[in-house]
Scaffold this motif. Structure first.
Motif, PDB file in Angstrom:
ATOM      1  N   TYR A 220       0.817  -1.317   0.001  1.00 21.92           N
ATOM      2  CA  TYR A 220      -0.088   0.098   0.138  1.00 21.92           C
ATOM      3  C   TYR A 220       0.855   1.251  -0.241  1.00 21.92           C
ATOM      4  CZ  TYR A 220       1.121  -0.700   4.920  1.00 21.92           C
ATOM      5  OH  TYR A 220       1.654  -0.682   6.187  1.00 21.92           O
ATOM      6  N   LYS A 221       0.217   2.404  -0.506  1.00 26.55           N
ATOM      7  CA  LYS A 221       0.712   3.646  -0.460  1.00 26.55           C
ATOM      8  C   LYS A 221       0.440   4.462   0.674  1.00 26.55           C
ATOM      9  CE  LYS A 221       0.549   6.821  -3.675  1.00 26.55           C
ATOM     10  NZ  LYS A 221       1.136   7.577  -4.858  1.00 26.55           N
ATOM     11  N   LEU A 222       1.182   5.185   1.584  1.00 25.61           N
ATOM     12  CA  LEU A 222       0.791   5.713   2.701  1.00 25.61           C
ATOM     13  C   LEU A 222       1.702   7.131   3.041  1.00 25.61           C
ATOM     14  CD1 LEU A 222      -1.232   5.354   4.826  1.00 25.61           C
ATOM     15  CD2 LEU A 222       0.340   4.517   6.333  1.00 25.61           C
ATOM     16  N   ALA A 223       0.849   8.275   3.305  1.00 24.66           N
ATOM     17  CA  ALA A 223       1.752   9.408   3.678  1.00 24.66           C
ATOM     18  C   ALA A 223       2.349   9.231   5.220  1.00 24.66           C
ATOM     19  CB  ALA A 223       0.840  10.651   3.454  1.00 24.66           C
ATOM     20  N   ILE A 224       3.552   9.519   5.272  1.00 25.17           N
ATOM     21  CA  ILE A 224       4.111   9.319   6.702  1.00 25.17           C
ATOM     22  C   ILE A 224       4.216  10.510   7.368  1.00 25.17           C
ATOM     23  CG2 ILE A 224       5.262   7.213   6.131  1.00 25.17           C
ATOM     24  CD1 ILE A 224       7.940   8.814   5.680  1.00 25.17           C
ATOM     25  N   LEU A 225       4.817  10.564   8.486  1.00 19.32           N
ATOM     26  CA  LEU A 225       4.755  11.910   9.675  1.00 19.32           C
ATOM     27  C   LEU A 225       5.296  13.011   9.033  1.00 19.32           C
ATOM     28  CD1 LEU A 225       4.926  10.336  13.018  1.00 19.32           C
ATOM     29  CD2 LEU A 225       3.182  11.474  12.167  1.00 19.32           C
ATOM     30  N   ASN A 226       6.542  12.612   8.105  1.00 18.51           N
ATOM     31  CA  ASN A 226       7.562  13.596   7.430  1.00 18.51           C
ATOM     32  C   ASN A 226       6.804  14.339   6.280  1.00 18.51           C
ATOM     33  OD1 ASN A 226       7.705  12.085   5.729  1.00 18.51           O
ATOM     34  ND2 ASN A 226      10.025  11.724   6.054  1.00 18.51           N
ATOM     35  N   GLY A 227       5.596  13.833   6.044  1.00 16.29           N
ATOM     36  CA  GLY A 227       4.818  14.320   4.752  1.00 16.29           C
ATOM     37  C   GLY A 227       5.070  13.679   3.494  1.00 16.29           C
ATOM     38  N   GLU A 228       6.004  12.873   3.475  1.00 16.43           N
ATOM     39  CA  GLU A 228       6.511  11.891   2.111  1.00 16.43           C
ATOM     40  C   GLU A 228       5.347  10.871   1.852  1.00 16.43           C
ATOM     41  OE1 GLU A 228      10.402  10.749   1.573  1.00 16.43           O
ATOM     42  OE2 GLU A 228      11.140  11.696   3.257  1.00 16.43           O
ATOM     43  N   GLU A 229       5.264  10.690   0.671  1.00 15.30           N
ATOM     44  CA  GLU A 229       4.370   9.574   0.310  1.00 15.30           C
ATOM     45  C   GLU A 229       5.409   8.196  -0.042  1.00 15.30           C
ATOM     46  OE1 GLU A 229       1.705  10.254  -2.776  1.00 15.30           O
ATOM     47  OE2 GLU A 229       0.157  10.682  -1.414  1.00 15.30           O
ATOM     48  N   ARG A 230       5.182   7.121   0.765  1.00 13.83           N
ATOM     49  CA  ARG A 230       5.937   6.067   0.694  1.00 13.83           C
ATOM     50  C   ARG A 230       5.240   4.953   0.326  1.00 13.83           C
ATOM     51  NH1 ARG A 230      10.972   7.745   0.371  1.00 13.83           N
ATOM     52  NH2 ARG A 230      11.883   5.918   1.301  1.00 13.83           N
ATOM     53  N   TYR A 231       5.859   3.781  -0.391  1.00 13.54           N
ATOM     54  CA  TYR A 231       5.299   2.659  -0.433  1.00 13.54           C
ATOM     55  C   TYR A 231       5.737   1.740   0.642  1.00 13.54           C
ATOM     56  CZ  TYR A 231       4.038   4.085  -5.130  1.00 13.54           C
ATOM     57  OH  TYR A 231       3.443   4.718  -6.246  1.00 13.54           O
ATOM     58  N   PHE A 232       4.700   0.750   1.031  1.00  9.14           N
ATOM     59  CA  PHE A 232       5.106  -0.148   2.084  1.00  9.14           C
ATOM     60  C   PHE A 232       4.767  -1.750   1.666  1.00  9.14           C
ATOM     61  CE2 PHE A 232       4.864   3.908   4.227  1.00  9.14           C
ATOM     62  CZ  PHE A 232       6.033   3.825   4.920  1.00  9.14           C
ATOM     63  N   GLU A 233       5.469  -2.367   2.283  1.00  8.39           N
ATOM     64  CA  GLU A 233       5.101  -3.909   2.150  1.00  8.39           C
ATOM     65  C   GLU A 233       4.862  -4.775   3.578  1.00  8.39           C
ATOM     66  OE1 GLU A 233       7.052  -7.795  -0.255  1.00  8.39           O
ATOM     67  OE2 GLU A 233       7.773  -7.199   1.831  1.00  8.39           O
ATOM     68  N   ALA A 234       3.803  -5.044   3.799  1.00 10.29           N
ATOM     69  CA  ALA A 234       3.157  -5.508   5.172  1.00 10.29           C
ATOM     70  C   ALA A 234       3.077  -7.056   5.154  1.00 10.29           C
ATOM     71  CB  ALA A 234       1.920  -5.194   5.441  1.00 10.29           C
ATOM     72  N   ARG A 235       4.015  -7.817   5.827  1.00 12.86           N
ATOM     73  CA  ARG A 235       4.029  -9.345   5.917  1.00 12.86           C
ATOM     74  C   ARG A 235       3.388  -9.524   7.071  1.00 12.86           C
ATOM     75  NH1 ARG A 235       8.963 -12.121   2.612  1.00 12.86           N
ATOM     76  NH2 ARG A 235       8.746 -10.399   0.877  1.00 12.86           N
ATOM     77  N   LEU A 236       2.035 -10.130   7.075  1.00 13.79           N
ATOM     78  CA  LEU A 236       1.314 -10.585   8.174  1.00 13.79           C
ATOM     79  C   LEU A 236       1.500 -11.957   8.660  1.00 13.79           C
ATOM     80  CD1 LEU A 236      -0.370  -8.350   6.297  1.00 13.79           C
ATOM     81  CD2 LEU A 236      -1.604  -8.168   8.490  1.00 13.79           C
ATOM     82  N   VAL A 237       2.080 -12.423  10.041  1.00 19.19           N
ATOM     83  CA  VAL A 237       2.221 -13.755  10.281  1.00 19.19           C
ATOM     84  C   VAL A 237       1.367 -14.046  11.584  1.00 19.19           C
ATOM     85  CG1 VAL A 237       3.703 -15.379  11.089  1.00 19.19           C
ATOM     86  CG2 VAL A 237       4.489 -13.629   9.614  1.00 19.19           C
ATOM     87  N   PRO A 238       0.532 -14.812  11.473  1.00 13.58           N
ATOM     88  CA  PRO A 238      -0.457 -15.363  12.617  1.00 13.58           C
ATOM     89  C   PRO A 238       0.609 -15.811  13.609  1.00 13.58           C
ATOM     90  CG  PRO A 238      -0.781 -17.050  11.058  1.00 13.58           C
ATOM     91  CD  PRO A 238       0.312 -16.104  10.406  1.00 13.58           C
ATOM     92  N   THR A 239       0.043 -15.865  15.117  1.00  8.29           N
ATOM     93  CA  THR A 239       0.741 -16.210  16.258  1.00  8.29           C
ATOM     94  C   THR A 239      -0.469 -17.353  16.909  1.00  8.29           C
ATOM     95  OG1 THR A 239      -0.332 -14.568  17.723  1.00  8.29           O
ATOM     96  CG2 THR A 239       1.797 -14.213  16.488  1.00  8.29           C
ATOM     97  N   ASN A 240      -0.332 -17.900  17.764  1.00  7.05           N
ATOM     98  CA  ASN A 240      -1.124 -18.874  18.442  1.00  7.05           C
ATOM     99  C   ASN A 240      -2.071 -18.478  19.315  1.00  7.05           C
ATOM    100  OD1 ASN A 240       0.371 -20.877  17.449  1.00  7.05           O
ATOM    101  ND2 ASN A 240       2.209 -20.913  19.021  1.00  7.05           N
ATOM    102  N   ASN A 241      -2.090 -17.199  19.436  1.00  5.44           N
ATOM    103  CA  ASN A 241      -3.194 -16.482  20.523  1.00  5.44           C
ATOM    104  C   ASN A 241      -4.031 -15.313  19.796  1.00  5.44           C
ATOM    105  OD1 ASN A 241      -1.216 -14.782  19.964  1.00  5.44           O
ATOM    106  ND2 ASN A 241      -0.901 -14.398  22.161  1.00  5.44           N
ATOM    107  N   ASP A 242      -4.277 -15.734  18.611  1.00  3.11           N
ATOM    108  CA  ASP A 242      -5.283 -14.868  17.593  1.00  3.11           C
ATOM    109  C   ASP A 242      -4.623 -13.451  17.521  1.00  3.11           C
ATOM    110  OD1 ASP A 242      -7.031 -16.781  17.063  1.00  3.11           O
ATOM    111  OD2 ASP A 242      -8.649 -16.017  18.702  1.00  3.11           O
TER     112      ASP A 242
END
Length: 532
Positions: A220-242
């Motif tokens: 996704y693309k997101l504007a961060i605190l310093n005002g820049e628009e940056r591209y991010f990759e999020a990798r979501l890993v499940p744990t044993n406690n939801d």
């Protein structure tokens, strides 16, 4: 040539592209040049090198030896590694510790030798700062606080979320990389803090991770605190406690680089299309050149009571510049064989120039004034007046036969393979050496001197270009057998000599009459007159 001109015209753009690619690389890249005494000098460093080493003044590095850039001990170690790469001519990988900005850093360095003519002429080096990784490795061994150590060493943003999407923990190496400050996000739901489009992506991936038990990935693309628009990759890993651990990486540079690559690929595809069109035009030019060359070759050779001729011309796949002609005068025969530089249309036009120039000379002067030396001097003078490049040249053998006395006068320039003459059952070579006609040197140093001999009945002359003698097969060249084949069949008529030479060449050349260069030769024979 058109392709060369294109490359030269676009050299600046390619240089800018190269510089951009080098400066987009996170590793420190450097180029080492090597002088004649095998000393090593830094020739180029990228922006990452300057940033990671803290060297602001490029003059402190470029043109300097390792000992001049570092201290004697560190520089000496650098030189020893460069010498090893230079001597082995192989890629070299090693770790090293170097102090920059009063801070010892550990680097993983790779040296790539650039080899030319079996000698290393330059070395490309790439050093990756692995200090953080080394710190983590050390911490894992020394500390029981495994999780905290890993969290502090990872440059990515790490977020812990529960099944409902509430922020439980955030670890960011740089808070400015966040969309919202950490203290304002903990305990809140992502739907309260992030844009709707990002929320939808993250929630879908989080539900899939929990449902499947497997890592899910989203961008996704997101504007961060310093005002820049940056591209991010999020990798979501499940744990044993939801819960879900989201490892978020800034991939802006990767995206930008990919865009550059896509743009470059599109430009390359466009250039390939242009090259394809150019090749089509070149093919049309080649066909035109072949048509011109075929039109200027003699349709037939003179048929005289005293003299017979035979000739053969088989062009290479890429049309060359071989040409021959025979001109019958009142009391003389003028004949010649030429090989001009250039291929395709250029070579064909050069052959037209040679033909027209010699024909004009023969038509302009009295017959008694026509000699090989004068013909060649006239050809050289006219060539000098034309606007031909310095790398164009003419190799040519010219002969004049007096029909009354059978005296053969000849002269040749540029050919390193002498014509062969069989007379009175003996095989002789006719002198035909020296510099070709060219603008690369003064014309007055070319030897146009002529020689002569008186022919007898049955004398047979073979003139040929180097395409015939230099044709190679199985490590052997045809020159090794040409003399014997010609001598064995010299008693036949020129027409049959041509056939036998072609058949022998075909057998030598794997069944083909086509060579790497034009295959051209001319046979002249004094007829045997039957007398009562």
């Amino acid at each position: 040539m058109p392709l060369q001109k294109y490359l030269i015209d676009n050299l600046g753009d390619l240089s800018i592209l190269f510089e951009g690619i080098m400066n987009s690389i996170h590793d420190a890249v450097f180029l080492i040049s090597i002088d004649d005494n095998n000393n090593f000098f830094y020739e180029y460093v990228n922006e990452a090198y300057k940033k990671q080493t803290g060297i602001k003044d490029i003059d402190q590095v470029i043109g300097k030896t390792p000992v001049e850039v570092f201290d004697k001990k560190t520089g000496g170690l650098q030189v020893s590694k460069y010498q090893e790469c230079f001597k082995t001519k192989k890629e070299l990988n090693y770790q090293e510790s170097i102090n920059f900005k009063e801070d010892d850093k550990t680097w993983l360095t790779t040296l790539f030798p650039i080899v030319k003519n079996d000698k290393v002429v330059k070395i490309i080096g790439a050093s990756k700062d692995i200090s953080k990784r080394k710190e983590v490795e050390s911490a894992l061994v020394q500390s029981e606080k495994f999780s905290n150590t890993i969290m502090s060493a990872i440059p990515d943003i790490i977020v812990r979320l529960n099944r409902d999407g509430k922020f439980l923990d955030i670890n960011a190496p740089d808070e400015l990389m966040l969309y919202i400050a950490e203290e304002n996000a903990i305990g809140k739901n992502i739907s309260e803090t992030l844009p709707r489009e990002v929320v939808d992506r993250v929630c879908y991936s989080m539900e899939e991770a929990i449902a499947t038990g497997k890592m899910q990935r989203t961008e996704y693309k997101l504007a961060i605190l310093n005002g820049e628009e940056r591209y991010f990759e999020a990798r979501l890993v499940p744990t044993n406690n939801d819960e879900v651990i989201s490892i978020i990486r800034d991939i802006t540079e990767n995206k930008e680089n990919q865009e550059k690559i896509n743009q470059y690929t599109a430009e390359v595809e466009l250039k390939n299309l242009e090259l394809e069109n150019l090749y089509n035009k070149l093919d049309e030019e080649l066909q035109k050149a072949k048509q011109i060359h075929e039109r200027i070759l003699p349709e037939s050779l003179p048929e005289l009571e005293q003299v017979s001729f035979g000739a053969h011309h088989y062009p290479a796949e890429r049309l060359g510049g071989d040409f021959y002609d025979v001109m019958e005068l009142d009391e003389k025969i003028v004949f010649y064989l030429s090989d001009v530089t250039g291929h395709s249309l250029e070579g064909a036009m050069m052959s037209v120039f040679v033909k027209n120039t010699i024909q004009n000379y023969v038509n302009l002067v009295e017959e008694k004034e026509i000699t090989p030396e004068k013909v060649l001097k006239y050809l050289s003078d006219q060539f000098g007046k034309e606007n031909y490049p310095d790398d164009y040249f003419i190799c040519i053998f010219v002969a004049v036969l007096d029909l009354n006395t059978l005296e053969l006068t000849y002269s040749g320039v540029g050919f390193q393979t002498p014509p062969l003459l069989v007379i009175d059952e003996k095989l002789k070579e006719l002198k035909s050496q020296g510099l070709p006609i060219s603008k690369a040197y003064p014309a007055d140093i070319i030897d146009f001197g002529e020689s002569s001999c008186t022919l007898t009945e049955g004398a047979t002359l073979l003139i040929y270009t180097d395409g015939l003698t230099e044709q190679e097969n199985m490590g052997k060249v045809y020159d090794e057998r040409l003399r014997s084949v010609f001598y064995d069949y010299c008693y036949l008529s020129p027409e049959f000599i041509v056939e036998f030479l072609n058949e022998d060449f075909r057998r030598f050349n794997g069944g083909s009459l086509q060579g790497n260069d034009d295959i051209t030769f001319l046979v002249m024979q004094i007829n045997t007159l039957n007398t009562l």
